[in-house]
Design a protein around this motif. Structure first.
Motif, PDB file in Angstrom:
ATOM      1  N   GLY A   1      -7.593   0.703   0.065  1.00 33.46           N
ATOM      2  CA  GLY A   1      -6.679   1.834   0.071  1.00 33.46           C
ATOM      3  C   GLY A   1      -6.677   2.598  -1.228  1.00 33.46           C
ATOM      4  O   GLY A   1      -7.457   2.315  -2.146  1.00 33.46           O
ATOM      5  N   ASN A   2      -5.737   3.556  -1.323  1.00 31.27           N
ATOM      6  CA  ASN A   2      -5.638   4.424  -2.492  1.00 31.27           C
ATOM      7  C   ASN A   2      -4.669   3.928  -3.550  1.00 31.27           C
ATOM      8  O   ASN A   2      -4.698   4.400  -4.682  1.00 31.27           O
ATOM      9  CB  ASN A   2      -5.215   5.832  -2.068  1.00 31.27           C
ATOM     10  CG  ASN A   2      -6.312   6.582  -1.348  1.00 31.27           C
ATOM     11  OD1 ASN A   2      -7.475   6.195  -1.404  1.00 31.27           O
ATOM     12  ND2 ASN A   2      -5.951   7.648  -0.657  1.00 31.27           N
TER      13      ASN A   2
ATOM     14  N   ALA B   1       6.225   2.035  -0.912  1.00 26.66           N
ATOM     15  CA  ALA B   1       4.962   1.496  -0.401  1.00 26.66           C
ATOM     16  C   ALA B   1       5.240   0.508   0.734  1.00 26.66           C
ATOM     17  O   ALA B   1       6.205  -0.265   0.702  1.00 26.66           O
ATOM     18  CB  ALA B   1       4.191   0.813  -1.523  1.00 26.66           C
ATOM     19  N   GLU B   2       4.375   0.521   1.726  1.00 25.68           N
ATOM     20  CA  GLU B   2       4.512  -0.401   2.854  1.00 25.68           C
ATOM     21  C   GLU B   2       3.986  -1.772   2.458  1.00 25.68           C
ATOM     22  O   GLU B   2       2.946  -1.894   1.805  1.00 25.68           O
ATOM     23  CB  GLU B   2       3.739   0.120   4.063  1.00 25.68           C
ATOM     24  CG  GLU B   2       3.994  -0.691   5.331  1.00 25.68           C
ATOM     25  CD  GLU B   2       3.346  -0.061   6.560  1.00 25.68           C
ATOM     26  OE1 GLU B   2       3.471  -0.647   7.656  1.00 25.68           O
ATOM     27  OE2 GLU B   2       2.712   1.009   6.421  1.00 25.68           O
TER      28      GLU B   2
ATOM     29  N   PRO C   1      -2.026  10.533  -0.227  1.00 27.95           N
ATOM     30  CA  PRO C   1      -3.018  11.343   0.487  1.00 27.95           C
ATOM     31  C   PRO C   1      -4.288  11.541  -0.325  1.00 27.95           C
ATOM     32  O   PRO C   1      -4.254  11.645  -1.556  1.00 27.95           O
ATOM     33  CB  PRO C   1      -2.299  12.679   0.712  1.00 27.95           C
ATOM     34  CG  PRO C   1      -0.846  12.334   0.663  1.00 27.95           C
ATOM     35  CD  PRO C   1      -0.733  11.227  -0.349  1.00 27.95           C
TER      36      PRO C   1
ATOM     37  N   SER D   1       0.844  -1.195   0.000  1.00 23.47           N
ATOM     38  CA  SER D   1       0.000   0.000   0.000  1.00 23.47           C
ATOM     39  C   SER D   1       0.878   1.243   0.000  1.00 23.47           C
ATOM     40  O   SER D   1       1.686   1.446   0.901  1.00 23.47           O
ATOM     41  CB  SER D   1      -0.917   0.010   1.240  1.00 23.47           C
ATOM     42  OG  SER D   1      -1.664   1.204   1.305  1.00 23.47           O
TER      43      SER D   1
ATOM     44  N   ASP E   1       1.244   5.217   0.389  1.00 27.81           N
ATOM     45  CA  ASP E   1       0.550   6.243   1.184  1.00 27.81           C
ATOM     46  C   ASP E   1       0.277   7.465   0.310  1.00 27.81           C
ATOM     47  O   ASP E   1       1.029   8.438   0.313  1.00 27.81           O
ATOM     48  CB  ASP E   1       1.414   6.617   2.392  1.00 27.81           C
ATOM     49  CG  ASP E   1       0.724   7.633   3.284  1.00 27.81           C
ATOM     50  OD1 ASP E   1      -0.514   7.766   3.175  1.00 27.81           O
ATOM     51  OD2 ASP E   1       1.423   8.289   4.080  1.00 27.81           O
TER      52      ASP E   1
ATOM     53  N   ARG F   1       6.407   7.840  -3.265  1.00 26.34           N
ATOM     54  CA  ARG F   1       5.452   7.152  -2.380  1.00 26.34           C
ATOM     55  C   ARG F   1       5.189   5.720  -2.842  1.00 26.34           C
ATOM     56  O   ARG F   1       5.043   4.817  -2.022  1.00 26.34           O
ATOM     57  CB  ARG F   1       4.123   7.923  -2.345  1.00 26.34           C
ATOM     58  CG  ARG F   1       4.208   9.323  -1.741  1.00 26.34           C
ATOM     59  CD  ARG F   1       4.195   9.277  -0.225  1.00 26.34           C
ATOM     60  NE  ARG F   1       4.242  10.621   0.351  1.00 26.34           N
ATOM     61  CZ  ARG F   1       3.346  11.115   1.188  1.00 26.34           C
ATOM     62  NH1 ARG F   1       2.310  10.383   1.557  1.00 26.34           N
ATOM     63  NH2 ARG F   1       3.477  12.339   1.672  1.00 26.34           N
TER      64      ARG F   1
END
Length: 781
Positions: free
Chosen positions: A292-293, A281-282, A259, A255, A257, A277
């Protein structure tokens, strides 16, 4: 229960309990004879290259991946995400991002779809795709160009960086991928759920169902770019249900992050801060569920040399349950080769609507690939249960027709839909039902000119849906709510048309001429339905093309609202985009298909018009690439070669259609001189190669020209035709023999250079005697 309901029910249960076993029988019988699917070369047109096209619109923009006739899925390699690259693929690219389940075919605007991007990898996990220049910084891979293979319903390639062979095939609602790995301790399949051609999906959900299955969805809105970089208003959700032949023992979700307040169109997702980002990603090891986005999923496993892993995925635009039902109905077991053969069998059946004999192997390949390209859209939008998502975002179910989508109206009313009225009239009927249902569900009560997954994009000009409806009704295709079809057509013409006070669109020639034609179509429909006053009113409006003809210049010219003319440019009528859409005045000015005698009178009479038309062709290049004269690379001129028939010089129609067929269509990647445009470019070829083409859809007249083949047999649909087949024969056909000397229709001498739709539907035979010199007396009646 009507035939449509029976068809869907039979298809569903046969699929569910027999896994399309009947198709396997069909496939077995096909092996004993020539398979038409073997002539299809999906690489024809698979390039967006602007340099080779000599124009910013690029070449064919087709995709080379696997699909089935009118299928919901198009399982194809993706080499590029952004820009004016609708198919997600271009032949000159040297790396592949992954393999997606949905694609667009031949469109020239910023593209969309490319959803559910699957990539087999080994070694370190990358969450970013990388770039063409630096593929090693992401999960994309270089590939061996010589290893690429594509045929009807199949694609394969060798990914050089990972030493993995990828193979793709499809069913109507599903994609099946087979990956053959090298020996490796850390092999992987990863799925980028955010990926979308021309942008990104804006929200995703992923869930592990069991040790072989995942499901979820990807929401795609204008905020994520896509169709027209958001301007096309595409707003859809793709649901998926995927199963792996290798158990999900080591798996996870990543995922990024992103915003909620970040803008996420095409230009945004390429910015360094956005890419950073995604790169960082995590990763959530053994996470079973997430929303999620910017999400992705991966599963890892050790492999021995030549280990195979199969991924089979059903998709739906309705629900995760719909995707699951689609998969379970169409794909049972893990036998990739079985479904590859079934896909080819579906194409064998679809392509058998037209059988050609004679010509070279290349000519037959070009013909059947063109026919293949005409049967990708308008694609099925319903699940196997008959459910579809409507224009009101609600779930609807129909037993009366198959809901269809992707209507590139300004392009396809010219050749694509007229072709289908002959070989697939039920598809045309479905499309009209889809027009009506969408206009009702979204509350607009009018038809848009370019519809995409329920979105009214407003792209291009004119009112092409009215043309499709009028043409279909005249040809006896009427299994829809005729009163609503007509009422919404009237609403469309009133909402979008020439200014009622001026009689034209200020400053615009393309719009004025296109609206005049669609008003004529509406007058024809009104007349057929007994609405005499409306017929007279719209017929009068159809004459508005004359309002933008400047007698001083002797040609069409953009006119201001106060009646004055816009300043004449230095290039004159050759100036592109001067009052025109994707054309110049010389090209657009020939578009008065509904009143050719009136057009010729304005232009100075038949002799002067014929001389100008001859000049128009003689100055175009022999390769027919983008140019200021006859520009076959774009749609506005596609009817123009057949105007010679109407102007008393049919031998010139014969000469130029043969020249265009030979010069503008090739058996190679650069084989389409312009965008395929959702079947239009290829439909022109199919009709012309058979020896006839309409000038004015809405009329039932087809202009005759020289067939390319010794024999063409068209299989007719007995629900719409009295005959079983219509046969076209030639005597004396040769590369230099492009001129008709004489013709016979059902054994009787034919002196006209046209036939009627009923002549085809009644069945029978037309024959031509050809020679290398023109017969100046034939076809003048």
């Amino acid at each position: 229960m009507n035939y449509r309901a029976k068809y869907l029910l039979i298809l569903f249960f046969l699929s569910l309990f027999a896994g399309y076993d009947l198709l396997a029988v069909a496939a077995s019988s096909h092996r004993k004879k020539e398979r038409l699917s073997e002539y299809v070369n999906p690489f024809i047109g698979a390039s967006t290259n602007v340099r080779k096209a000599r124009a910013g619109h690029g070449l064919g923009k087709t995709f080379p991946g696997a699909t089935t006739p009118w299928g919901m899925t198009q399982v194809s390699p993706n080499t590029i995400t952004g820009g004016d690259n609708g198919p997600g693929y271009s032949d000159e690219h040297t790396t592949i991002e992954g393999f997606a389940l949905t694609q667009m075919s031949g469109i020239g605007w910023y593209g969309d779809l490319g959803n559910f991007l699957v990539m087999p990898t080994t070694g370190e996990l990358f969450t970013y795709r990388g770039t063409e220049q630096y593929p090693e910084k992401g999960y994309r891979s270089r590939y061996n160009k010589r290893s690429e293979k594509a045929s009807a319903g199949y694609y394969s390639v060798f990914l050089s960086d990972y030493k993995i062979k990828a193979e793709l095939t499809a069913t109507p609602h599903c994609g099946i991928m087979r990956f053959t790995y090298p020996k490796h301790k850390q092999a992987r399949i990863q799925i980028d759920l955010a990926r979308r051609v021309g942008g990104t999906s804006t929200r995703q959900y992923i869930e592990r169902v069991d040790d072989q299955t995942i499901r979820g969805w990807m929401r795609c809105t204008p905020a994520g770019g896509g169709w027209g970089n958001g301007s096309g208003k595409a707003d859809y959700t793709v649901y998926f249900y995927a199963q792996f032949s290798c158990p999900l023992k080591e798996y996870g979700i990543w995922s990024a992050d992103i915003p909620d307040n970040w803008t996420r169109r095409l230009g945004d997702i390429g910015k360094p801060e956005y890419i950073d980002r995604v790169i960082h990603a995590e990763t959530f090891h053994k996470r079973d569920k997430m929303e999620g986005n910017h999400l992705g999923f991966y599963t890892e496993f050790p492999t021995e040399e030549d280990d195979e892993v199969v991924v089979k995925t059903g998709i739906s635009f309705v629900s995760m349950k719909g995707a699951e039902m689609n998969l379970k109905a169409e794909v049972r077991g893990w036998n990739f080769d079985r479904y590859r053969d079934k896909a080819a069998s579906l194409w064998d059946e679809a392509l058998s609507k037209i059988k050609v004999s004679g010509g070279t192997r290349d000519m037959r390949t070009i013909f059947y690939t063109a026919l293949y390209h005409t049967m990708i859209d308008p694609r099925v939008f319903t699940d196997v249960t008959g459910e579809y998502i409507g224009g009101d975002k609600q779930v609807h179910k129909t037993d009366d027709f198959i809901k269809r989508t992707v209507f590139s109206g300004w392009d396809v009313f010219r050749s694509q839909f007229p072709l289908q009225t002959i070989i697939n009239p039920e598809v045309v009927n479905d499309m009209i039902c889809s027009f009506i249902s969408l206009a009702e569900e979204n509350g607009t009560k009018y038809y848009d000119r370019w519809e995409f997954l329920n979105a009214y994009s407003g792209c291009m000009v004119g009112n092409p849906a009215i043309s499709v409806i009028a043409d279909a009704y005249r040809k006896g295709i009427r299994n829809y709510d005729v009163k609503k079809a007509y009422a919404y057509a009237v609403n469309t013409a009133e909402k979008m048309g020439n200014d009622k006070k001026l009689g034209y669109v200020s400053g615009r020639v393309s719009e004025t001429l296109e609206y005049a034609y669609s008003d004529w179509c509406l007058s024809v429909l009104a007349e057929d339905l007994g609405c005499k006053e409306a017929a007279a009113e719209y017929f009068e409006r159809s004459r508005s093309y004359s309002k933008v003809f400047d007698e001083e210049q002797g040609w069409f010219r953009p006119r201001n609202a106060d009646g004055t003319w816009k300043e004449w440019p230095e290039e004159g009528r050759l100036k592109e985009s001067y009052g025109c859409v994707e054309s110049n005045l010389y090209q657009q000015g020939w578009f008065v298909p509904h009143d050719i005698p009136g057009m010729a009178d304005l232009m100075g009479g038949r002799t002067k018009t014929l001389a100008d038309l001859t000049n128009f062709f003689e100055k175009c290049p022999s390769d027919f690439l983008w140019n200021a004269y006859y520009n076959h690379a774009n749609e506005p001129v596609h009817h123009v070669p057949f105007l010679f028939n109407r102007l008393g010089a049919p031998w010139l129609t014969q000469y130029w259609t043969r020249a265009i067929c030979n010069g503008a269509y090739k058996n190679k990647v650069e084989g389409l001189v312009g965008n395929e445009d959702v079947g239009q470019m290829s439909a022109w070829y199919v009709l012309s190669a058979m020896g006839f083409h309409p000038v004015c859809p809405g009329e039932t007249r087809y202009e005759l020209t020289t067939p390319l083949f010794d024999r063409v047999e068209i299989k007719l649909d007995d629900r719409y035709a009295k005959g079983k087949r219509f046969v076209i024969k030639t005597v004396g056909n040769a590369s230099e023999a492009c001129y008709i000397q004489s013709a016979k229709l059902n054994g009787k001498s034919l002196e006209k250079c046209y036939i009627d739709h009923s002549d085809i539907m009644n069945g029978g035979e037309i024959s031509f005697r050809l020679a290398s010199y023109p017969n100046y007396s034939w076809g003048l009646e």
